[in-house]
Scaffold this motif. Structure first.
Motif, PDB file in Angstrom:
ATOM      1  N   TYR A   1       1.030  -1.241   0.474  1.00  0.00           N
ATOM      2  CA  TYR A   1      -0.088   0.244  -0.339  1.00  0.00           C
ATOM      3  C   TYR A   1       0.656   1.462   0.171  1.00  0.00           C
ATOM      4  CZ  TYR A   1      -3.443  -3.370   0.791  1.00  0.00           C
ATOM      5  OH  TYR A   1      -4.201  -4.549   1.251  1.00  0.00           O
ATOM      6  N   LEU A   2       1.890   0.854   0.360  1.00  0.00           N
ATOM      7  CA  LEU A   2       2.784   1.960   0.417  1.00  0.00           C
ATOM      8  C   LEU A   2       3.272   3.157  -0.622  1.00  0.00           C
ATOM      9  CD1 LEU A   2       4.599   4.277   2.214  1.00  0.00           C
ATOM     10  CD2 LEU A   2       7.013   2.318   2.162  1.00  0.00           C
ATOM     11  N   THR A   3       3.355   1.349  -2.011  1.00  0.00           N
ATOM     12  CA  THR A   3       4.390   1.960  -2.977  1.00  0.00           C
ATOM     13  C   THR A   3       2.720   1.820  -3.876  1.00  0.00           C
ATOM     14  OG1 THR A   3       4.873  -0.625  -2.949  1.00  0.00           O
ATOM     15  CG2 THR A   3       5.004  -0.162  -5.664  1.00  0.00           C
ATOM     16  N   VAL A   4       1.474   1.672  -3.865  1.00  0.00           N
ATOM     17  CA  VAL A   4       1.024   1.926  -4.701  1.00  0.00           C
ATOM     18  C   VAL A   4       0.651   3.174  -4.344  1.00  0.00           C
ATOM     19  CG1 VAL A   4      -0.500  -0.540  -5.580  1.00  0.00           C
ATOM     20  CG2 VAL A   4      -0.955   0.533  -3.401  1.00  0.00           C
ATOM     21  N   THR A   5       0.725   3.915  -3.540  1.00  0.00           N
ATOM     22  CA  THR A   5       0.304   5.202  -2.992  1.00  0.00           C
ATOM     23  C   THR A   5       1.400   6.199  -2.587  1.00  0.00           C
ATOM     24  OG1 THR A   5       0.857   4.640  -0.690  1.00  0.00           O
ATOM     25  CG2 THR A   5      -1.617   5.241  -1.462  1.00  0.00           C
ATOM     26  N   ALA A   6       1.920   5.810  -3.824  1.00  0.00           N
ATOM     27  CA  ALA A   6       3.885   6.473  -4.430  1.00  0.00           C
ATOM     28  C   ALA A   6       4.358   6.828  -3.278  1.00  0.00           C
ATOM     29  CB  ALA A   6       3.220   7.417  -5.397  1.00  0.00           C
TER      30      ALA A   6
ATOM     31  N   GLY B   1      13.068   0.862 -11.410  1.00  0.00           N
ATOM     32  CA  GLY B   1      14.264   0.760 -11.134  1.00  0.00           C
ATOM     33  C   GLY B   1      14.599   1.228  -8.937  1.00  0.00           C
ATOM     34  N   SER B   2      14.246   2.061  -9.138  1.00  0.00           N
ATOM     35  CA  SER B   2      13.977   2.898  -7.982  1.00  0.00           C
ATOM     36  C   SER B   2      12.768   3.385  -7.473  1.00  0.00           C
ATOM     37  CB  SER B   2      15.238   4.068  -8.025  1.00  0.00           C
ATOM     38  OG  SER B   2      14.478   5.212  -9.285  1.00  0.00           O
ATOM     39  N   ASN B   3      13.073   4.076  -5.832  1.00  0.00           N
ATOM     40  CA  ASN B   3      11.801   3.956  -5.401  1.00  0.00           C
ATOM     41  C   ASN B   3      12.040   5.327  -5.539  1.00  0.00           C
ATOM     42  OD1 ASN B   3      12.400   2.084  -3.464  1.00  0.00           O
ATOM     43  ND2 ASN B   3      13.687   3.264  -1.821  1.00  0.00           N
ATOM     44  N   LEU B   4      11.929   6.001  -6.355  1.00  0.00           N
ATOM     45  CA  LEU B   4      11.664   7.137  -7.026  1.00  0.00           C
ATOM     46  C   LEU B   4      10.719   7.161  -8.404  1.00  0.00           C
ATOM     47  CD1 LEU B   4      11.527  10.248  -7.272  1.00  0.00           C
ATOM     48  CD2 LEU B   4      13.824  10.610  -8.547  1.00  0.00           C
ATOM     49  N   HIS B   5      11.472   6.365  -9.530  1.00  0.00           N
ATOM     50  CA  HIS B   5      10.649   6.346 -10.252  1.00  0.00           C
ATOM     51  C   HIS B   5       9.556   5.622 -10.043  1.00  0.00           C
ATOM     52  CE1 HIS B   5      14.094   6.191 -13.637  1.00  0.00           C
ATOM     53  NE2 HIS B   5      13.600   7.597 -13.249  1.00  0.00           N
ATOM     54  N   SER B   6       9.148   4.520  -8.903  1.00  0.00           N
ATOM     55  CA  SER B   6       8.285   3.910  -8.903  1.00  0.00           C
ATOM     56  C   SER B   6       6.968   4.333  -8.395  1.00  0.00           C
ATOM     57  CB  SER B   6       8.908   2.409  -7.564  1.00  0.00           C
ATOM     58  OG  SER B   6       7.092   1.973  -6.564  1.00  0.00           O
ATOM     59  N   ASP B   7       7.527   5.511  -7.562  1.00  0.00           N
ATOM     60  CA  ASP B   7       6.372   7.020  -7.175  1.00  0.00           C
ATOM     61  C   ASP B   7       6.083   7.123  -7.604  1.00  0.00           C
ATOM     62  OD1 ASP B   7       7.087   5.851  -4.116  1.00  0.00           O
ATOM     63  OD2 ASP B   7       7.978   7.353  -3.462  1.00  0.00           O
ATOM     64  N   LEU B   8       6.824   8.233  -8.548  1.00  0.00           N
ATOM     65  CA  LEU B   8       6.433   9.504  -9.740  1.00  0.00           C
ATOM     66  C   LEU B   8       5.194   7.666 -11.105  1.00  0.00           C
ATOM     67  CD1 LEU B   8      10.045  10.864 -10.634  1.00  0.00           C
ATOM     68  CD2 LEU B   8       7.945  12.402  -9.969  1.00  0.00           C
ATOM     69  N   PHE B   9       5.915   6.722 -11.084  1.00  0.00           N
ATOM     70  CA  PHE B   9       5.097   5.495 -12.044  1.00  0.00           C
ATOM     71  C   PHE B   9       3.526   5.887 -10.829  1.00  0.00           C
ATOM     72  CE2 PHE B   9       3.715   1.352 -12.402  1.00  0.00           C
ATOM     73  CZ  PHE B   9       3.028   1.575 -14.079  1.00  0.00           C
ATOM     74  N   PHE B  10       3.264   5.679  -9.771  1.00  0.00           N
ATOM     75  CA  PHE B  10       1.997   5.328  -9.703  1.00  0.00           C
ATOM     76  C   PHE B  10       1.317   6.534  -9.601  1.00  0.00           C
ATOM     77  CE2 PHE B  10       3.807   1.117  -8.297  1.00  0.00           C
ATOM     78  CZ  PHE B  10       2.646   0.191  -9.622  1.00  0.00           C
ATOM     79  N   GLN B  11       2.034   8.024  -9.041  1.00  0.00           N
ATOM     80  CA  GLN B  11       1.988   8.909  -9.188  1.00  0.00           C
ATOM     81  C   GLN B  11       0.917   9.193 -10.357  1.00  0.00           C
ATOM     82  OE1 GLN B  11       1.601  10.044  -5.765  1.00  0.00           O
ATOM     83  NE2 GLN B  11      -0.371  11.825  -6.529  1.00  0.00           N
ATOM     84  N   ARG B  12       1.757   9.521 -10.802  1.00  0.00           N
ATOM     85  CA  ARG B  12       0.619   9.747 -12.704  1.00  0.00           C
ATOM     86  C   ARG B  12      -0.396   9.165 -12.417  1.00  0.00           C
ATOM     87  NH1 ARG B  12       1.031   6.175 -16.590  1.00  0.00           N
ATOM     88  NH2 ARG B  12       0.091   6.624 -18.608  1.00  0.00           N
ATOM     89  N   ILE B  13      -0.211   7.034 -12.346  1.00  0.00           N
ATOM     90  CA  ILE B  13      -1.722   6.789 -12.517  1.00  0.00           C
ATOM     91  C   ILE B  13      -2.731   6.987 -11.490  1.00  0.00           C
ATOM     92  CG2 ILE B  13      -2.725   4.323 -11.953  1.00  0.00           C
ATOM     93  CD1 ILE B  13       0.035   3.192 -12.938  1.00  0.00           C
ATOM     94  N   ASN B  14      -2.183   7.529  -9.782  1.00  0.00           N
ATOM     95  CA  ASN B  14      -3.266   8.345  -8.868  1.00  0.00           C
ATOM     96  C   ASN B  14      -3.369   9.683  -9.340  1.00  0.00           C
ATOM     97  OD1 ASN B  14      -2.537   6.047  -7.610  1.00  0.00           O
ATOM     98  ND2 ASN B  14      -0.896   6.673  -5.990  1.00  0.00           N
ATOM     99  N   ASP B  15      -2.705  10.361 -10.274  1.00  0.00           N
ATOM    100  CA  ASP B  15      -3.247  11.886 -10.470  1.00  0.00           C
ATOM    101  C   ASP B  15      -5.074  11.661 -12.229  1.00  0.00           C
ATOM    102  OD1 ASP B  15      -1.673  12.942  -8.504  1.00  0.00           O
ATOM    103  OD2 ASP B  15      -0.261  13.192 -10.050  1.00  0.00           O
ATOM    104  N   SER B  16      -4.208  10.799 -12.575  1.00  0.00           N
ATOM    105  CA  SER B  16      -4.942  10.334 -13.566  1.00  0.00           C
ATOM    106  C   SER B  16      -6.461  10.139 -13.263  1.00  0.00           C
ATOM    107  CB  SER B  16      -4.863   9.596 -15.179  1.00  0.00           C
ATOM    108  OG  SER B  16      -4.516   7.713 -14.329  1.00  0.00           O
TER     109      SER B  16
END
Length: 785
Positions: free
Chosen positions: A74-79, A99-114
């Motif tokens: 849940y920490l991951t999917v909430t970026a 490849g990193s925590n930062l890329h993971s967060d930006l990836f999932f935050q993009r989904i969440n913002d959409s």
């Protein structure tokens, strides 16, 4: 939160007269309450009056075993990984290839913002979750939160997250985001880092490479992320009794992090009763059985995304042309909080660009799809609008026949990236690749593929289409639940009373006697070489005469087909080296006892087999060497290729390199497998049988090799294993084992108990029927009030 009742003591012989409703009446009238009846190895049999109650019990029990792993999900999917752990690290590979925590967060935050997940949840069924699914999810969230409220962060026993401020109560939105991440694992989740691209500052265009190089890169990039499986369905005609059926479900999944399976039984008396396992945090049974039908899934071959190359307006790299008309890319600025070295938080921003086809992507692990001044590539993920799988598994959980399973798959069309293999009490065996597949026909690929796509589509099924033509967009079928995917009638399916199977090759040889043909290339290849594991499965299934016991023995025989094909010749090669010295990259290696070990080897990866460690390292070192002198013949696909090419210098050097590998790790060439393949749990060394699938072993174990120590852990392999038989008895004859055990918590009694059981080649009795549950010597009942 409501108060909980006291945990009931272990029940003894007095339970002999207890009914399925044990403790239900005491739980009160609240539908969000449940009863957990634990049997051996911590398997909960969850009973409730309604679906909200089932979800509640599942959430509480799953959190009891794996609260830290769930909190990490849940920490991951909430970026928020970078907020708590910093921007480095490997991300969370269970949910994406970032490849990193930062890329993971930006990836999932993009989904969440959409807000794509919110929109999907808001839709009515079949596109959105059906009412019962919503009830299960609501109950699950309350059950998880109830466990956390009861223990508090400080009371969590698992040191991985005890007292951690990133452990928190969850919402239904968290759950749906988690499921969505699973659905896109084979699409955007597989190419996450490629989304981090920017408009070009140069017009340079890299060379695309040869067709073989591109095919290799595609295979390496889209290799399944450590996911695979065996599914073997034996119909009545191939059973020893000539009636009933036997199913092997044998997913090969990672042994660590969030792609864990977790076992349970879910029961609403008189209405709903299903047992098996699901990925952690999914309150349904995803691989399992009812009283009359059983199913499993295997990772399938269709690539569930496709690329579009769009030409760019000269001088404007964010404007592209479709049918000669200019269209502006859209951009989304995404921001996440990132922990700094001094503990402070600072925002980091990233701009993502999109076209009508989907987000713009850059090079992916060597696949040359760069954003240049002339063109850009966009990715379309067929699962980007798919929450339907929740409905699929809810319906599978009620199946009474393979016909019900077929109806569930076809009516929901929600399976994201797996095949289904199933049996039933009537003796049917089913193979179905009804799943989400991009609607790209062979004809469209011929007329619309870019030069790069003309190489990747025939070789690997990856479509790269000309985005300058609107006519080259994905097509539609009248029977499809939404545009852009194939209807079930266009995808490979087959039922028989003999056998059907899949081991991650295409549908072509689900049954060697009745090959499946006529499906579109994007759904898989036809007439191509099968993996050694597929060939081993086909050769085994052709023998027939199956019982549940013989199926268990087949899997745990740990037999290597590749060893049958090559080990004798390898032993002769070993004995032929001048002066007993094999060539290697680091100089001649003494063969020592290697030749005798290979000559006497039983070709298995059982714990006491000698020669297995050497053979594994040999196959690793072979690389691209020409292995066989007899090539693949589509007219003899189960028996070709064969015969080791011992004259090839690469084969000879691979043998010497394998000897050097064992020597560096302190292992003798004739060491038994138990000396060189084990895991350590709470300081205890546990030998692990099985071996890599490329060796033609059904019981896959992919070891993590340390050059100085040998195998130090298992990366992925057999995980939740089930053998389910239907015969003349009312209760299914089934056995299971969860190789890495129920809990990731080293303080739990269920942390490594089944791992030790697996090491000994033993199984757990699947206590599905009421009488079997009540006879469990480990029976323990917990009433959740």
């Amino acid at each position: 939160m409501r108060p909980f009742g006291k945990t009931l003591a272990v029940l003894t012989a007095a339970l002999a007269a207890t009914t399925l409703g044990t403790g239900i009446a005491d739980a009160g009238q609240d539908g969000g309450r449940a009863v957990l009846r634990y049997t051996e190895h911590g398997v909960p049999h969850i009973v409730a009056k309604d679906f909200a109650g089932l979800g509640y019990g599942y959430g509480f029990a799953a959190a009891t075993d794996n609260v830290c792993e769930l909190a990490n999900i849940y920490l991951t999917v909430t970026a928020q990984r970078s907020k708590y752990f910093g921007p480095e690290g490997e991300g969370y590979p269970s949910l994406s290839e970032a490849g990193s925590n930062l890329h993971s967060d930006l990836f999932f935050q993009r989904i969440n913002d959409s807000h794509v997940v919110d929109r999907l949840v808001a839709q009515p069924a079949p596109l959105g979750p059906r009412r019962e699914v919503r009830d299960i999810v609501s109950g699950y969230v309350r059950g998880f939160n109830a466990y956390l409220a009861r223990t508090g962060r400080a009371g969590i026993s698992d040191p991985a997250c005890r007292g951690a401020d990133w452990v928190r109560p969850i919402t239904e939105q968290d759950f749906y985001r988690h499921y969505y991440a699973i659905a896109i694992t084979g699409g955007q989740g597989a190419i996450t880092d490629g989304l981090f691209t920017a408009p070009p500052t140069t017009s340079a265009t890299p060379a695309p490479g040869t067709a073989d190089q591109l095919a290799t890169r595609v295979r390496e990039t889209l290799g399944g992320g450590g996911l695979g499986s065996n599914g073997i369905a034996i119909g009545a005609d191939s059973t020893a009794a000539g009636k009933g059926s036997v199913l092997l479900g044998n997913p090969h999944y990672p042994w660590h992090a969030g792609r864990r399976f977790w076992q349970s039984q879910l029961t609403i008396p008189g209405r709903f009763d299903v047992a098996g396992a699901s990925l952690l945090g999914m309150p349904f049974i995803q691989i399992g059985h009812t009283a009359d039908a059983a199913w499993t899934h295997t990772v399938s071959t269709p690539i569930t995304f496709g690329l579009f190359e769009v030409p760019l307006k000269p001088g404007d790299p964010t404007t592209y042309l479709v049918d000669g008309k200019a269209e502006k890319m859209t951009s989304r600025d995404v921001s996440v909080q990132v922990r700094q070295a001094d503990g402070s938080l600072k925002p980091v921003r990233q701009t993502f660009w999109s076209t009508r086809y989907g987000p713009v992507i850059g090079d992916v692990a060597g696949i040359p799809v760069p954003w240049t001044a002339k063109s850009a590539y966009a990715v379309r993920d067929a699962n980007a609008t798919n929450l339907r799988g929740l409905n699929t598994w809810f319906e599978l959980d009620q199946a009474r026949s393979t016909a019900d399973i077929t109806r569930a798959l076809s009516s929901t069309q929600g399976v994201p990236w797996v095949n289904t293999i199933a049996t039933d009490r009537a003796g049917h065996a089913l193979y179905s690749d009804v799943q989400v597949v991009p609607h790209v026909t062979d004809e469209q690929a011929k007329t619309c593929s870019t030069p790069l796509g003309q190489q990747t589509f025939p070789a690997e099924g990856l479509s790269i289409l000309d985005g300058s033509k609107s006519s080259c967009g994905w097509g539609s079928d009248p029977g499809a639940v939404e545009p852009g995917i194939f209807a079930p009638s266009r995808l490979p399916q087959q039922q028989s009373r003999d056998y059907e199977l899949n081991t991650n090759d295409s549908a072509w040889l689900a049954n060697a006697a009745t090959p499946i043909t006529g499906y579109p290339r994007i759904a898989g290849d036809i007439g191509t070489e099968r993996s050694p594991r597929t060939r081993e499965a086909l050769l085994s299934a052709e023998k027939g005469g199956f019982t549940t016991d013989s199926m268990k023995q087949l899997l745990f025989a740990d037999h290597s087909l590749l060893a049958d094909l090559t080990a004798a010749d390898l032993a002769k090669l070993c004995a032929s080296f001048p002066g007993g010295q094999a060539p290697s990259s680091t100089g001649p290696q003494p063969v020592g006892p290697a030749c005798a070990a290979l000559a006497k080897w039983d070709h298995t990866y059982s714990l006491d087999s000698r020669g297995s460690l050497l053979f594994h390292r040999f196959t690793v070192r072979l690389g691209g060497a020409a292995r066989f002198t007899v090539p693949f013949d589509p007219k003899a696909p189960v028996t070709t290729p064969n015969t080791l090419n011992t004259a090839d210098p690469g084969v000879q050097k691979a043998f010497g390199d394998a000897l050097a590998d064992l020597g560096k790790a302190g292992l003798a060439p004739d060491a038994p497998l138990r000396d060189g393949q084990a895991v350590t749990r709470n300081g205890e060394r546990i030998p692990i049988h099985g071996g890599p699938g490329q060796l033609g072993i059904l019981n896959v174990m992919t070891p993590l090799w340390d050059p100085s120590r040998g195998v130090v852990d298992i990366q992925h392999g057999s995980s939740y294993i089930q053998v389910v038989g239907f015969s003349g008895h009312a209760c299914p004859d089934s056995s299971t084992v969860l190789t890495y055990s129920q809990s990731a918590n080293p303080k739990s009694p269920y942390f490594s108990d089944q791992t030790k059981l697996y090491s000994r080649g033993q199984w757990v009795k699947d206590r599905f029927c009421e009488a079997d549950i009540l006879r469990s010597p480990a029976l323990r009942v917990v009433v959740l009030r």
